[in-house]
Design a protein around this motif. Structure first.
Motif, PDB file in Angstrom:
ATOM      1  N   HIS A  89      12.866  13.586  35.867  1.00  0.00           N
ATOM      2  CA  HIS A  89      13.489  12.412  36.354  1.00  0.00           C
ATOM      3  C   HIS A  89      15.007  11.897  36.315  1.00  0.00           C
ATOM      4  O   HIS A  89      15.360  12.374  35.027  1.00  0.00           O
ATOM      5  CB  HIS A  89      12.482  11.066  35.857  1.00  0.00           C
ATOM      6  CG  HIS A  89      12.610  10.850  34.593  1.00  0.00           C
ATOM      7  ND1 HIS A  89      13.832   9.968  34.161  1.00  0.00           N
ATOM      8  CD2 HIS A  89      12.202  11.151  33.378  1.00  0.00           C
ATOM      9  CE1 HIS A  89      13.870   9.689  32.905  1.00  0.00           C
ATOM     10  NE2 HIS A  89      12.558  10.239  32.370  1.00  0.00           N
TER      11      HIS A  89
ATOM     12  N   ASP B 232      17.176  12.203  28.400  1.00  0.00           N
ATOM     13  CA  ASP B 232      16.359  11.435  29.004  1.00  0.00           C
ATOM     14  C   ASP B 232      16.758  11.095  30.197  1.00  0.00           C
ATOM     15  O   ASP B 232      17.202   9.773  30.346  1.00  0.00           O
ATOM     16  CB  ASP B 232      15.731  10.242  28.236  1.00  0.00           C
ATOM     17  CG  ASP B 232      14.340  10.027  28.772  1.00  0.00           C
ATOM     18  OD1 ASP B 232      13.829  10.182  29.726  1.00  0.00           O
ATOM     19  OD2 ASP B 232      14.119   8.709  28.308  1.00  0.00           O
TER      20      ASP B 232
ATOM     21  N   ASP C 274      10.473  16.453  30.421  1.00  0.00           N
ATOM     22  CA  ASP C 274      10.891  14.929  30.321  1.00  0.00           C
ATOM     23  C   ASP C 274      11.353  14.702  28.766  1.00  0.00           C
ATOM     24  O   ASP C 274      10.587  15.066  27.880  1.00  0.00           O
ATOM     25  CB  ASP C 274       9.840  13.883  30.583  1.00  0.00           C
ATOM     26  CG  ASP C 274      10.435  12.346  30.637  1.00  0.00           C
ATOM     27  OD1 ASP C 274      11.811  12.429  30.205  1.00  0.00           O
ATOM     28  OD2 ASP C 274       9.729  11.686  30.953  1.00  0.00           O
TER      29      ASP C 274
HETATM   30 ZN   LIG Z   1      11.963  10.436  30.259  1.00  0.00          ZN
END
Ligand SMILES: [Zn+2]
Length: 482
Positions: free
Chosen positions: A167, A187, A247
């Motif tokens: 993401h 992240d 992730d």
């Molecule tokens: Zn994340």
């Protein structure tokens, strides 16, 4: 073995270990050790007696080893640093500022994927996939959510699809803060870097099945981008047979300094998120809580990706995700597809979801300086080994049935034949019900039904397809039927 077990296992070496551990306990144990000798307990490492040979890992072939060698930690570093340099990639940040915000990051990722697609001979296409999310939890006003998606179309099984995501949105301490610097290096620029590096390396290599490489948005606001991606694939009738969310794959160092740079965790659920009441009833009746399609996918990853060519151990964790956390694989689990999440082995929470600041002499914030780019490259190799092996092998057998029309002391299995041109046949795998991994394998040839002289009441069975080159599919866990 836990220390609680010691009293029941009065072997010499066990006692010696125990005796050296605690002098006080020694006296007590020595006085009470008069229990009868027990048979050695079965272990997962010792396959049980029965039909077939012991299972073995699938070694990477020359083509895959060549691909893995080309994963480039310097390119990964450049991607992570570039994404962090957009200041913030918060979902609610600017979508049209060319320098700062999620829109600038979106356009940069799109341009990279287009460059890679240009080397694919038309097999890879890239799109900005977007929709307007109406106000919802963590979305205060209607907001355009955009995934950047590259699709590498399979040559012989184009509808069979495997998906990998990272993401590209980021956040700080306050999940609604769209203004402060949110570098999101670990992240999840790390996961996006894995996706981009895989897209670059695979674009020029034809695959049998389709692979979707996606940088998804709005994970931090509630998995909105991946939910939309999954819905679009479902609406298009895609046969998604495996999905991975990368992730927080940027570092192996925990907040206490523990390092484990040659391991990655893979979270895989047991009881399926999308299990129907009828499936739950079957599971309650005959078991299978450790045999979801996601668990079979996780076993497949260990089988093909834990080796010298990746340099990594894949630590499969039997749960959907960590406590209090989630990721984009959940969007695919909700559609009923096998999915799992890669994440680093140890975490440092000072460098996730934190305002960038120095406090009491400690640097907080998700900054590139806390990433280990060699580590991210090894995680990319694990992903590459898994995706490549999935996309080149035949698909997971469909309509797998364990025949339950009569009470018998043997086992009949039935399944549908796949239509891959290089399909060679099938293998039946089985294991003790208490074992975590498949233990024995029986080659059964190019058939769609087989009887095995072993009671289905006492072990678990599975079926996998094999190509002429020896590449295996993930295992299908048969449901009872006729
Ligand atoms: Zn994340």
């Amino acid at each position: 073995m836990g220390s609680d077990d010691i009293g029941d296992r009065p072997t010499r070496s066990t006692r010696r270990t125990f005796l050296s551990a605690s002098a006080a306990a020694t006296a007590a144990t020595a006085a009470t050790v008069a229990v009868p000798a027990l048979a050695a307990p079965a272990t997962a490492d010792a396959p049980p007696a029965g039909p077939g040979r012991a299972t073995r890992a699938q070694r990477p072939d020359r083509e895959l080893r060549d691909l893995l060698r080309q994963v480039d930690p310097r390119r990964i570093e450049a991607i992570v640093r570039r994404l962090a340099a957009f200041g913030t990639r918060h979902t609610l940040s600017s979508q049209d500022d060319p320098q700062r915000g999620i829109g600038a990051a979106r356009d940069w990722i799109f341009a990279r994927l287009q460059e890679y697609a240009a080397t694919s001979g038309g097999r890879m296409t890239v799109e900005l996939q977007s929709y307007i999310q109406e106000p919802a939890s963590r979305i205060p006003t209607a907001t355009r959510i955009t995934n950047v998606v590259a699709t590498l179309r399979g040559q012989t099984s184009p509808n069979r699809t495997y998906v990998v995501t990272g993401h590209y949105d980021s956040r700080v301490t306050d999940v609604m803060d769209a203004v402060s610097d949110a570098p999101g290096a670990d992240d999840d620029a790390s996961g996006v870097a894995v996706v981009l590096e895989l897209a670059r390396l695979m674009a020029s290599r034809p695959t049998a099945a389709t692979i979707v490489f996606a940088a998804v948005a709005a994970e931090e606001q509630g998995l909105y981008g991946s939910a939309y991606l999954a819905q679009q694939l479902k609406a298009a009738g895609a046969d998604v047979q495996g999905m991975f969310s990368d992730d927080i794959v940027g570092s192996s160092t925990a907040d206490d300094g523990t390092r484990d740079p040659y391991a990655v965790r893979l979270f895989a659920e047991g009881v399926p998120t999308a299990e129907t009441p009828a499936e739950a009833s079957t599971r309650q009746s005959v078991g299978g809580e450790n045999d979801s399609s996601s668990r079979q996918l996780a076993r497949f990853v260990r089988d093909v990706a834990e080796n010298d060519s990746t340099g990594m151990r894949v630590r499969v964790i039997y749960r959907r995700d960590r406590y209090l956390r989630g990721s984009d694989h959940i969007s695919f689990l909700r559609e009923g597809w096998p999915a799992a999440r890669f994440t680093e082995p140890n975490e440092d929470f000072a460098h996730q979801h934190q305002d960038v600041r120095v406090q009491d002499g400690q640097q907080f914030g998700d900054l590139p300086e806390f990433c280990d780019f060699g580590y991210i490259a090894r995680v990319a190799r694990v992903n590459a080994a898994a995706l490549w092996s999935l996309a080149q092998a035949p698909g997971t057998p469909k309509a797998a049935i364990i025949v339950t029309t009569d009470l018998t002391n043997n086992t009949t299995l039935r399944w549908q034949r796949g239509d891959e041109p290089d399909l060679a046949g099938y293998e039946v795998v089985w294991r003790e019900t208490t074992a975590a991994e498949w233990q024995r394998v029986i080659g059964v040839g190019d058939v769609t039904e087989v009887s095995i002289d072993l009671s289905k009441d006492n072990v678990f069975f599975g079926i996998r397809a094999v190509s002429r080159d020896g590449l295996r599919s993930p295992v299908a866990f048969p449901r009872p039927g006729s």
